[in-house]
Design a protein around this motif. Structure first.
Motif, PDB file in Angstrom:
ATOM      1  N   VAL A   1       0.848  -1.195   0.000  1.00 33.40           N
ATOM      2  CA  VAL A   1       0.000   0.000   0.000  1.00 33.40           C
ATOM      3  C   VAL A   1       0.887   1.250   0.000  1.00 33.40           C
ATOM      4  O   VAL A   1       0.656   2.199  -0.755  1.00 33.40           O
ATOM      5  N   LEU A   2       1.924   1.243   0.832  1.00 36.99           N
ATOM      6  CA  LEU A   2       2.808   2.403   0.930  1.00 36.99           C
ATOM      7  C   LEU A   2       3.622   2.627  -0.346  1.00 36.99           C
ATOM      8  O   LEU A   2       4.021   3.755  -0.635  1.00 36.99           O
ATOM      9  N   LEU A   3       3.856   1.572  -1.126  1.00 38.88           N
ATOM     10  CA  LEU A   3       4.579   1.739  -2.392  1.00 38.88           C
ATOM     11  C   LEU A   3       3.799   2.583  -3.395  1.00 38.88           C
ATOM     12  O   LEU A   3       4.375   3.096  -4.352  1.00 38.88           O
ATOM     13  N   CYS A   4       2.500   2.721  -3.196  1.00 40.16           N
ATOM     14  CA  CYS A   4       1.664   3.557  -4.073  1.00 40.16           C
ATOM     15  C   CYS A   4       1.081   4.750  -3.323  1.00 40.16           C
ATOM     16  O   CYS A   4       0.025   5.271  -3.683  1.00 40.16           O
ATOM     17  N   HIS A   5       1.759   5.181  -2.287  1.00 38.30           N
ATOM     18  CA  HIS A   5       1.293   6.302  -1.479  1.00 38.30           C
ATOM     19  C   HIS A   5       1.306   7.594  -2.300  1.00 38.30           C
ATOM     20  O   HIS A   5       2.044   7.722  -3.269  1.00 38.30           O
TER      21      HIS A   5
ATOM     22  N   LEU B   1      12.227  -3.689  -7.291  1.00 39.36           N
ATOM     23  CA  LEU B   1      12.402  -2.706  -6.223  1.00 39.36           C
ATOM     24  C   LEU B   1      13.543  -1.735  -6.515  1.00 39.36           C
ATOM     25  O   LEU B   1      13.429  -0.541  -6.226  1.00 39.36           O
ATOM     26  N   SER B   2      14.622  -2.230  -7.094  1.00 35.78           N
ATOM     27  CA  SER B   2      15.774  -1.355  -7.320  1.00 35.78           C
ATOM     28  C   SER B   2      15.702  -0.580  -8.634  1.00 35.78           C
ATOM     29  O   SER B   2      16.225   0.535  -8.713  1.00 35.78           O
ATOM     30  N   ASP B   3      15.055  -1.118  -9.651  1.00 34.56           N
ATOM     31  CA  ASP B   3      15.047  -0.471 -10.964  1.00 34.56           C
ATOM     32  C   ASP B   3      13.906   0.528 -11.164  1.00 34.56           C
ATOM     33  O   ASP B   3      13.991   1.393 -12.033  1.00 34.56           O
ATOM     34  N   THR B   4      12.850   0.406 -10.395  1.00 35.11           N
ATOM     35  CA  THR B   4      11.701   1.312 -10.543  1.00 35.11           C
ATOM     36  C   THR B   4      12.035   2.660  -9.911  1.00 35.11           C
ATOM     37  O   THR B   4      12.630   2.722  -8.838  1.00 35.11           O
ATOM     38  N   ILE B   5      11.634   3.721 -10.582  1.00 41.89           N
ATOM     39  CA  ILE B   5      11.841   5.064 -10.051  1.00 41.89           C
ATOM     40  C   ILE B   5      10.564   5.444  -9.309  1.00 41.89           C
ATOM     41  O   ILE B   5       9.635   6.012  -9.876  1.00 41.89           O
ATOM     42  N   TRP B   6      10.520   5.097  -8.047  1.00 36.06           N
ATOM     43  CA  TRP B   6       9.303   5.178  -7.248  1.00 36.06           C
ATOM     44  C   TRP B   6       8.821   6.597  -7.007  1.00 36.06           C
ATOM     45  O   TRP B   6       7.630   6.814  -6.797  1.00 36.06           O
ATOM     46  N   ASP B   7       9.714   7.565  -7.042  1.00 37.52           N
ATOM     47  CA  ASP B   7       9.290   8.920  -6.681  1.00 37.52           C
ATOM     48  C   ASP B   7       8.912   9.802  -7.866  1.00 37.52           C
ATOM     49  O   ASP B   7       8.310  10.855  -7.670  1.00 37.52           O
ATOM     50  N   THR B   8       9.225   9.414  -9.096  1.00 39.73           N
ATOM     51  CA  THR B   8       8.899  10.286 -10.218  1.00 39.73           C
ATOM     52  C   THR B   8       8.039   9.637 -11.302  1.00 39.73           C
ATOM     53  O   THR B   8       7.465  10.348 -12.117  1.00 39.73           O
ATOM     54  N   GLN B   9       7.968   8.313 -11.339  1.00 34.54           N
ATOM     55  CA  GLN B   9       7.144   7.659 -12.356  1.00 34.54           C
ATOM     56  C   GLN B   9       5.667   7.931 -12.092  1.00 34.54           C
ATOM     57  O   GLN B   9       5.260   8.214 -10.966  1.00 34.54           O
TER      58      GLN B   9
ATOM     59  N   LEU C   1       1.860   7.292 -11.338  1.00 30.10           N
ATOM     60  CA  LEU C   1       1.263   6.377 -10.369  1.00 30.10           C
ATOM     61  C   LEU C   1       0.684   5.124 -11.029  1.00 30.10           C
ATOM     62  O   LEU C   1       0.747   4.038 -10.457  1.00 30.10           O
ATOM     63  N   ALA C   2       0.162   5.254 -12.237  1.00 28.91           N
ATOM     64  CA  ALA C   2      -0.383   4.083 -12.943  1.00 28.91           C
ATOM     65  C   ALA C   2       0.720   3.059 -13.228  1.00 28.91           C
ATOM     66  O   ALA C   2       0.514   1.846 -13.072  1.00 28.91           O
ATOM     67  N   GLU C   3       1.897   3.530 -13.631  1.00 32.69           N
ATOM     68  CA  GLU C   3       3.025   2.633 -13.886  1.00 32.69           C
ATOM     69  C   GLU C   3       3.502   1.989 -12.582  1.00 32.69           C
ATOM     70  O   GLU C   3       3.834   0.798 -12.553  1.00 32.69           O
ATOM     71  N   ILE C   4       3.519   2.782 -11.537  1.00 36.01           N
ATOM     72  CA  ILE C   4       3.964   2.280 -10.236  1.00 36.01           C
ATOM     73  C   ILE C   4       3.003   1.207  -9.730  1.00 36.01           C
ATOM     74  O   ILE C   4       3.433   0.197  -9.178  1.00 36.01           O
ATOM     75  N   ARG C   5       1.708   1.417  -9.928  1.00 41.39           N
ATOM     76  CA  ARG C   5       0.720   0.407  -9.499  1.00 41.39           C
ATOM     77  C   ARG C   5       0.953  -0.921 -10.218  1.00 41.39           C
ATOM     78  O   ARG C   5       0.817  -1.981  -9.616  1.00 41.39           O
TER      79      ARG C   5
END
Length: 147
Positions: free
Chosen positions: A72-76, A112-120, A122-126
């Motif tokens: 859940v927090l990964l898509c905060h 976990l390491s390759d995804t750019i969690w803070d700028t991608q 939200l749809a891609e992150i989900r």
């Protein structure tokens, strides 16, 4: 939260990890979840992510429930929370390597390491988060629509 994180990381309650019938780890997950519910303070949320990562040492329900909350927090909504959670989860999975099925470990770590969690977006992150859920064998979180 920080004190609880230190207690978990120092192994002061390791004896609870061997007893799968003990409800203390489950109660810790419940208390952290209640404390973070509708919380708007990023520092507090990130401290909660630390506790959830520490809870991965416990097998069974506490681990599954903590992983669910971490997903859940990964898509905060706060990018800083997403990035910090991904970093902390990566470290925790290195420490508690039995939390991930061995055949999926490399792929989970790569996401976990390759995804750019803070700028991608939200749809891609989900999508990435949902892939992680599938690889970890936990239920995908669903978006709750406000009525």
């Amino acid at each position: 939260m920080k004190t609880l994180d230190h207690i978990l990381s120092w192994g002061l309650i390791d004896s609870l990890a061997s007893d799968s019938n003990d409800s203390v780890p489950d109660r810790i997950v419940d208390m952290v979840r209640a404390e973070l519910h509708k919380c708007g303070k990023p520092q507090k949320i990130m401290a909660g992510a630390d506790v959830y990562c520490g809870m991965l040492q416990f097998e069974g329900s506490p681990r599954t429930r903590s992983l669910t909350q971490l997903m859940v927090l990964l898509c905060h909504r706060y990018p800083r929370v997403r990035k910090t959670t991904a970093d902390k989860l990566y470290e925790a999975l290195l420490t508690y390597d039995d939390a991930v099925p061995e055949e999926n470990s490399a792929e989970v770590m790569a996401i976990l390491s390759d995804t750019i969690w803070d700028t991608q977006e939200l749809a891609e992150i989900r999508e990435k988060r949902n892939t992680l859920c599938d690889l970890l064998g936990i239920k995908r979180p669903t978006v709750i629509k406000k009525s």
